[in-house]
Every structure is written in C-alpha cells, then in structure tokens.
Design a protein around this motif. Structure first.
Motif, PDB file in Angstrom:
ATOM      1  N   ALA A 185       4.901  10.229  -2.900  1.00 20.76           N
ATOM      2  CA  ALA A 185       4.585  10.664  -1.539  1.00 20.76           C
ATOM      3  C   ALA A 185       5.423   9.935  -0.492  1.00 20.76           C
ATOM      4  CB  ALA A 185       3.105  10.461  -1.247  1.00 20.76           C
TER       5      ALA A 185
ATOM      6  N   HIS B   4       0.843  -1.202   0.000  1.00 20.89           N
ATOM      7  CA  HIS B   4       0.000   0.000   0.000  1.00 20.89           C
ATOM      8  C   HIS B   4       0.873   1.246   0.000  1.00 20.89           C
ATOM      9  CE1 HIS B   4      -2.934   3.019   1.010  1.00 20.89           C
ATOM     10  NE2 HIS B   4      -2.183   3.365   2.037  1.00 20.89           N
ATOM     11  N   HIS B   5       1.867   1.310   0.870  1.00 22.58           N
ATOM     12  CA  HIS B   5       2.715   2.506   0.953  1.00 22.58           C
ATOM     13  C   HIS B   5       3.559   2.681  -0.304  1.00 22.58           C
ATOM     14  CE1 HIS B   5       1.088   2.844   4.798  1.00 22.58           C
ATOM     15  NE2 HIS B   5       2.155   3.090   5.520  1.00 22.58           N
TER      16      HIS B   5
ATOM     17  N   SER C 173       2.577   1.994  -3.223  1.00 23.35           N
ATOM     18  CA  SER C 173       1.687   2.484  -4.282  1.00 23.35           C
ATOM     19  C   SER C 173       1.505   3.996  -4.228  1.00 23.35           C
ATOM     20  CB  SER C 173       0.328   1.783  -4.193  1.00 23.35           C
ATOM     21  OG  SER C 173      -0.390   2.225  -3.058  1.00 23.35           O
ATOM     22  N   CYS C 174       1.976   4.621  -3.178  1.00 24.70           N
ATOM     23  CA  CYS C 174       1.854   6.085  -3.044  1.00 24.70           C
ATOM     24  C   CYS C 174       2.903   6.832  -3.860  1.00 24.70           C
ATOM     25  CB  CYS C 174       1.943   6.476  -1.571  1.00 24.70           C
ATOM     26  SG  CYS C 174       0.600   5.796  -0.570  1.00 24.70           S
TER      27      CYS C 174
END
Length: 69
Positions: free
Chosen positions: A15, A8-9, A11-12
């Motif tokens: 950022a 998930h992280h 995929s940022c």
C-alpha cells in the motif's frame, strides 16, 4: 515518534510505495536510521524551516516516483 510512524507505514507493504521525509537542515542532519531503515524512505533536505517546503518541487530529485500534475 518519527521512528514509530515510519515503521507503521512500512508495515503496510504494497500500500505504500515510498515514504518521503521533509527535513530542515537548520535542525542538523537527519538521524542516520532514516537512511538505513528502508529503501522506501526518501529524505528531502531543505534549508528553509517551513511546512510549505513539502510542496516545493526539487529540480534535481529523481527519487520521487509519482508524477506531478
């Protein structure tokens, strides 16, 4: 859960510059996928099993790109 959170992280994109995983060696070595998943994932290995270890500055760690205040 760790694998899902890291993906998930990652995929940022822009950022997230780095994902630091604090790992206690009392639990054995970290899973191999952590070192293979992305160069953004950095594993801090500690011998003490405590959440306070995440605040300890590793003297020989050059992987941290954020300056410490």
């Amino acid at each position: 859960q760790l694998n899902i959170s890291i993906h998930h992280h990652l995929s940022c994109d822009d950022a997230v510059a780095q994902i630091q995983v604090v790992w206690c060696l009392d639990q054995g070595e970290p899973p191999a996928f952590l070192e293979e998943i992305s160069p953004k994932v950095v594993i801090e290995r500690h011998t003490v099993n405590s959440l306070n270890e995440r605040f300890r500055i590793l003297e020989d760690d050059e992987s941290t790109q954020t300056p410490t205040l």
